[in-house]
Scaffold this motif. Structure first.
Motif, PDB file in Angstrom:
ATOM      1  N   UNK A   1       0.812  -1.212   0.000  1.00  0.00           N
ATOM      2  CA  UNK A   1       0.000   0.000   0.000  1.00  0.00           C
ATOM      3  C   UNK A   1       0.849   1.268   0.000  1.00  0.00           C
ATOM      4  N   UNK A   2       2.167   1.127   0.115  1.00  0.00           N
ATOM      5  CA  UNK A   2       3.023   2.276   0.298  1.00  0.00           C
ATOM      6  C   UNK A   2       3.569   2.874  -0.998  1.00  0.00           C
ATOM      7  N   UNK A   3       3.602   2.134  -2.081  1.00  0.00           N
ATOM      8  CA  UNK A   3       4.213   2.651  -3.305  1.00  0.00           C
ATOM      9  C   UNK A   3       3.437   3.859  -3.820  1.00  0.00           C
ATOM     10  N   UNK A   4       4.173   4.874  -4.230  1.00  0.00           N
ATOM     11  CA  UNK A   4       3.575   6.093  -4.752  1.00  0.00           C
ATOM     12  C   UNK A   4       3.598   6.046  -6.270  1.00  0.00           C
ATOM     13  N   UNK A   5       2.497   6.397  -6.892  1.00  0.00           N
ATOM     14  CA  UNK A   5       2.386   6.320  -8.351  1.00  0.00           C
ATOM     15  C   UNK A   5       3.405   7.214  -9.047  1.00  0.00           C
TER      16      UNK A   5
ATOM     17  N   UNK B   1       9.174   6.175  -0.789  1.00  0.00           N
ATOM     18  CA  UNK B   1       7.710   6.118  -0.829  1.00  0.00           C
ATOM     19  C   UNK B   1       7.139   5.854   0.553  1.00  0.00           C
ATOM     20  N   UNK B   2       7.865   5.078   1.329  1.00  0.00           N
ATOM     21  CA  UNK B   2       7.393   4.741   2.670  1.00  0.00           C
ATOM     22  C   UNK B   2       7.639   5.888   3.647  1.00  0.00           C
ATOM     23  N   UNK B   3       8.816   6.483   3.582  1.00  0.00           N
ATOM     24  CA  UNK B   3       9.171   7.559   4.501  1.00  0.00           C
ATOM     25  C   UNK B   3       8.258   8.770   4.315  1.00  0.00           C
ATOM     26  N   UNK B   4       7.932   9.080   3.066  1.00  0.00           N
ATOM     27  CA  UNK B   4       7.141  10.274   2.779  1.00  0.00           C
ATOM     28  C   UNK B   4       5.664   9.963   2.517  1.00  0.00           C
ATOM     29  N   UNK B   5       5.221   8.780   2.863  1.00  0.00           N
ATOM     30  CA  UNK B   5       3.829   8.380   2.637  1.00  0.00           C
ATOM     31  C   UNK B   5       2.871   9.356   3.304  1.00  0.00           C
ATOM     32  N   UNK B   6       1.841   9.750   2.565  1.00  0.00           N
ATOM     33  CA  UNK B   6       0.812  10.627   3.089  1.00  0.00           C
ATOM     34  C   UNK B   6       1.118  12.109   2.991  1.00  0.00           C
ATOM     35  N   UNK B   7       2.350  12.441   2.626  1.00  0.00           N
ATOM     36  CA  UNK B   7       2.717  13.850   2.496  1.00  0.00           C
ATOM     37  C   UNK B   7       2.504  14.301   1.059  1.00  0.00           C
ATOM     38  N   UNK B   8       2.278  15.583   0.866  1.00  0.00           N
ATOM     39  CA  UNK B   8       1.989  16.118  -0.457  1.00  0.00           C
ATOM     40  C   UNK B   8       2.973  17.213  -0.830  1.00  0.00           C
TER      41      UNK B   8
ATOM     42  N   UNK C   1      12.061  14.505  -3.026  1.00  0.00           N
ATOM     43  CA  UNK C   1      12.848  13.846  -1.985  1.00  0.00           C
ATOM     44  C   UNK C   1      12.598  12.333  -1.976  1.00  0.00           C
ATOM     45  N   UNK C   2      11.341  11.940  -2.121  1.00  0.00           N
ATOM     46  CA  UNK C   2      11.013  10.516  -2.162  1.00  0.00           C
ATOM     47  C   UNK C   2      11.635   9.818  -3.353  1.00  0.00           C
ATOM     48  N   UNK C   3      11.535  10.446  -4.520  1.00  0.00           N
ATOM     49  CA  UNK C   3      12.118   9.857  -5.726  1.00  0.00           C
ATOM     50  C   UNK C   3      13.629   9.782  -5.621  1.00  0.00           C
ATOM     51  N   UNK C   4      14.237  10.817  -5.057  1.00  0.00           N
ATOM     52  CA  UNK C   4      15.689  10.824  -4.875  1.00  0.00           C
ATOM     53  C   UNK C   4      16.106   9.722  -3.914  1.00  0.00           C
ATOM     54  N   UNK C   5      15.374   9.568  -2.829  1.00  0.00           N
ATOM     55  CA  UNK C   5      15.676   8.502  -1.870  1.00  0.00           C
ATOM     56  C   UNK C   5      15.537   7.133  -2.541  1.00  0.00           C
ATOM     57  N   UNK C   6      14.471   6.961  -3.310  1.00  0.00           N
ATOM     58  CA  UNK C   6      14.270   5.686  -4.002  1.00  0.00           C
ATOM     59  C   UNK C   6      15.386   5.409  -4.997  1.00  0.00           C
TER      60      UNK C   6
END
Length: 160
Positions: free
Chosen positions: A18-22, A30-37, A44-49
């Motif tokens: 349920x954590x992956x961001x489209x 995706x997990x660290x920044x889940x729910x943030x907009x 930041x999420x993409x860079x971390x990934x």
């Protein structure tokens, strides 16, 4: 150390699907920044990934919201490229030329004669492609695909 990583990965496995961001894909970001907009959080999420190697780990072992099965589609390649280059693509589309735009047309599969038509179409409709400052890469792809679908000369390149 390998045991610690394996245990950590297995302990979060039930949470991962349920954590992956489209927009930014799967991985720790995706997990660290889940729910943030917001664009900053997505970057930041993409860079971390992308930089920490965790996305590769997740795809390999089916963790961190990643699914290592199925083919890589042209839509997936385009989405990934747009994700990583959205600012350069916006700059190039606004000019109607540039390296990022050339790469986009190549990945999309446009023939040489249709690349110029696409570039002109995208430039002419810049505001319909980049609808806001915080537009997501997925929306950019959908908007470009809509333009292609509605253009008689390019409609054969419409993504399904």
């Amino acid at each position: 150390m390998k045991k610690i990583i394996a245990i950590a990965a297995l302990s979060i496995l039930p949470l991962t699907q349920a954590m992956a961001d489209q927009d930014i894909g799967c991985g720790l970001g995706s997990m660290v920044f889940a729910g943030q907009e917001g664009k900053v959080v997505k970057v930041l999420g993409a860079t971390t990934n992308g930089t920490s190697g965790n996305q590769t780990f997740g795809i390999t072992f089916g963790t961190l919201g990643c699914d290592g099965t199925g083919p890589v589609t042209s839509t997936a390649k385009l989405s990934l490229f747009i994700d990583n280059n959205v600012d350069q693509i916006a700059r190039d589309i606004s000019k109607g030329e540039g390296e990022a735009l050339a790469t986009l047309t190549e990945l999309w599969g446009f023939s040489e004669q249709d690349k110029a038509t696409f570039s002109t179409l995208a430039k002419t409709n810049f505001s319909a492609v980049f609808t806001s400052e915080n537009v997501t890469s997925q929306t950019v792809l959908e908007n470009l695909n809509r333009l292609v679908a509605n253009n008689s000369a390019l409609s054969s390149y419409t993504l399904s």
